[in-house]
Design an enzyme around this catalytic site. Structure first.
Site, short mmCIF file in Angstrom:
data_model
loop_
_atom_site.label_atom_id
_atom_site.label_comp_id
_atom_site.label_asym_id
_atom_site.label_seq_id
_atom_site.Cartn_x
_atom_site.Cartn_y
_atom_site.Cartn_z
N SER A 10 64.70 53.76 -53.72
CA SER A 10 63.06 53.04 -53.76
C SER A 10 63.34 51.85 -52.84
CB SER A 10 63.12 53.46 -55.40
OG SER A 10 63.82 52.06 -56.24
N GLY A 11 64.10 51.09 -51.97
CA GLY A 11 64.22 50.59 -51.34
C GLY A 11 63.50 50.31 -50.66
N LYS A 33 67.13 55.49 -59.98
CA LYS A 33 67.92 55.46 -61.37
C LYS A 33 67.04 54.49 -62.14
CE LYS A 33 71.74 54.08 -60.18
NZ LYS A 33 73.64 53.93 -60.49
N ALA A 44 66.06 40.64 -51.87
CA ALA A 44 66.17 40.41 -50.95
C ALA A 44 65.41 39.53 -50.44
CB ALA A 44 65.95 41.28 -49.67
N GLY A 46 65.91 36.35 -48.18
CA GLY A 46 65.26 35.38 -46.54
C GLY A 46 64.76 35.62 -45.82
N GLY A 47 64.79 37.21 -45.18
CA GLY A 47 62.97 37.30 -43.94
C GLY A 47 63.71 38.52 -43.49
N ARG A 266 77.82 34.47 -41.18
CA ARG A 266 78.29 34.27 -42.67
C ARG A 266 79.76 35.07 -43.14
NH1 ARG A 266 73.61 38.63 -45.96
NH2 ARG A 266 71.49 36.58 -45.77
N GLU A 350 70.91 50.68 -46.94
CA GLU A 350 72.37 49.98 -46.80
C GLU A 350 73.56 51.16 -47.02
OE1 GLU A 350 75.03 46.49 -49.54
OE2 GLU A 350 72.83 46.82 -49.65
N SER A 366 68.89 43.07 -42.42
CA SER A 366 68.94 44.53 -42.91
C SER A 366 67.93 45.15 -43.90
CB SER A 366 70.16 43.94 -44.39
OG SER A 366 69.37 42.73 -45.12
#
Length: 553
Positions: A10-11, A33, A44, A46-47, A266, A350, A366
């Site tokens: 459900s992202g 879940k 998340a 940042g943007g 990163r 992901e 992402s």
């Protein structure tokens, strides 16, 4: 239950897939879940990267170049090109749905700098971008008739004559095993960085459930060795968003010295910080030079997180940080249309290896990747569902799951699940972390196999069937061990340093042997095989086959 399209996760990727499949006229359910707001997308901060045309110094070409450069030599450049070109349309679509990106007085979307980017191109909503997008998508899905089914945990994929027929699920409320039939399945259940328990920004339920289920079903995994560590987290793993550095926070040591470039990629920044810590220093984020207005309007979640988790007022005090496992770049092998090795199964977000991140993900890409490939997955899953009928579910598979659940619930336990999860996390952070070597990887591999032997002695101390958290945790741990084994084997085989995969015994990048993606296959009987493959031919033949099918109608 029968659905044309089942979406697991459900992202942002899962919700976009569900929305687009529903708009194509399919019956759609989203399986999650727990609560939809516990997805990694929802936290998340940042943007989302997009070239909006407002910055004369930026271009789609530069976005593509930055993404390919950050990927350190193994990105899928076709997918990168297509994603970057579509980014501005995704931002516009989200705004039309009601997402309120921060804008200036003239109504132009504000954009902040992110690591590895050559221009300010990250669109944001303060430092809670993911949460705002997920909330809007959930509302839109409900408005358009998508069913959202919470508290259901994926167990396995069911097949009939080696073709998709559905999935088996654990209803966590009463520990009942059930099966749902579908014509198409979208896997969007997130990554597995939660297996680094104690050293991860992810919740421990980010255990790679869908990735493990895919591997058991005979699907390829790709690039599991590339686990990205976020350079700025608290000691307890709480994430301090890259938005902090994008808004100008410094990275300093106990002397106040800035010893590294805050906006480098990163992978490099995590190594620089960890190296400084290992040399005996402490490392901090310094916000004290930023105005109160900037902190309160651009970084409110960061300010709250620092105060609640560390007791630090970032306006006046330094905030101690360390790298933690954050994002798993590899996952289920996919083609550009999100299809996988099994017809009718698509993967996005992901849990999928789309190739756009290569060996290192740029911050801000992402959420873009999730939206872009989620839309594609929804369209393709609907198209597939309309061309086929339901296949029967083999209930011997369901019965097998039922017996497994009962055994975990009823037998006596010999081990502590929480201790085992913590020990696994410590071993992975030490041996398969920012730095790894053949010796450390062997140590990790042997420890995972030791835990695999112990897992069959793990049973529920609490025998209650109502909302048994321990049962769910044991199932997650078994998946975590399976995915950890595949990740460690992939890291062993890649004898080079590339992106987030840094081998102290193979310091150089080796394009001759390792300039392609890794693949993990399940050979059966507990055996996994790792290979390095160029899938250009596979994609070419698949496109021809798909084109011929379209001609036939």
């Amino acid at each position: 239950m029968l659905y044309d399209v089942i979406v697991v996760g459900s992202g942002i990727s899962g919700l976009f897939a569900a929305l687009y499949a529903k708009r194509a006229g399919c019956s759609v359910v989203v399986i999650t879940k727990s609560n939809p707001f516990r997805s990694n997308s929802a936290v998340a901060s940042g943007g989302m990267n997009a070239v909006t045309g407002q910055n004369e110094h930026d271009s789609v070409y530069r976005h593509i170049k930055d993404t390919v450069g950050g990927a350190d030599g193994i990105s899928n450049e076709v997918n990168v090109n297509d994603m970057c070109k579509e980014a501005v349309n995704i931002v516009r679509e989200l705004m039309e749905m009601g997402v309120k990106f921060d804008c200036d007085a003239n109504g132009n979307i504000q954009q902040r700098p992110f690591g590895g980017a050559s221009a300010n191109r990250t669109c944001f909503i303060a430092d809670r971008t993911g949460s705002a997008i997920v909330q809007t998508l959930l509302m839109q899905c409900r408005k358009e008739g998508v069913e959202i089914l919470g508290n259901h945990q994926l167990l396995n994929i069911t097949k009939f004559d080696d073709k998709l027929s559905g999935i088996t699920l654990l209803h966590r409320e009463d520990s009942h095993v059930t099966a749902f039939a579908c014509k198409s399945l979208v896997l969007a259940g997130g990554g597995f960085a939660g297996i680094y328990r104690g050293h991860s920004t992810n919740p421990q339920e980010s255990s790679g459930d869908v990735i493990a289920a895919a591997l058991r079903a005979g699907m390829r995994l790709s690039n599991l060795e590339f686990v990205q560590f976020h350079p700025t987290t608290l000691k307890n793993g709480s994430l301090i968003s890259e938005a902090a550095r994008g808004e100008g926070a410094y990275i300093v040591d106990e002397t106040g010295m800035r010893f590294t470039d805050e906006l480098q990629t990163r992978d490099k920044l995590s190594r620089a910080i960890l190296e400084h810590i290992q040399a005996g220093h402490k490392v901090y984020l310094d916000f004290r030079h930023l105005s109160s207005e900037t902190i309160e309007t651009r970084l409110p979640s960061t300010q709250k997180m620092a105060l609640n988790s560390a007791g630090i007022d970032i306006k006046t005090e330094l905030l101690e940080i360390t790298p933690s496992a954050h994002y798993t770049i590899g996952g289920i092998w996919t083609r550009g249309d999100t299809s996988t090795d099994i017809a009718g199964i698509f993967a996005c977000g992901e849990c999928a290896a789309t190739g756009v991140h290569g060996a290192n993900r740029l911050g801000g890409n992402s959420l873009l990747e999730a939206a872009y490939f989620g839309r594609i997955a929804g369209v393709e899953a609907a198209r597939r569902a309309k061309r086929r009928d339901f296949l029967p579910i083999d209930f011997s598979q369901v019965n097998k799951e039922y017996r497994r659940i009962n055994l975990i619930l009823d037998a006596d336990s010999h081990f502590n699940i929480n201790a085992m999860k913590k020990n696994l996390g410590e071993s992975l952070f030490k041996n398969v972390g920012v730095y790894r070597s053949e010796e450390s990887l062997i140590d990790a591999f042997e420890y995972v196999h030791y835990l695999m032997k112990c897992q069959y002695g793990l049973h529920c101390v609490n025998k209650e069937r109502h909302n048994n958290v321990e049962l769910s945790s044991i199932l997650e741990f078994r998946n975590a061990l399976y995915v950890a084994e595949a990740m460690i084997l992939s890291a062993m085989k890649r004898e080079e340093s590339r992106g987030v995969h840094y081998r102290t015994d193979f310091l150089e990048r080796d394009d001759k042997y390792y300039g392609v993606s890794s693949c993990v296959r399940n050979l059966g009987d507990g055996f996994l095989r790792v290979s390095f493959e160029n899938d250009i031919l596979d994609n070419f033949l698949y496109k021809i086959k798909s084109y011929l099918k379209k001609l036939k109608g």
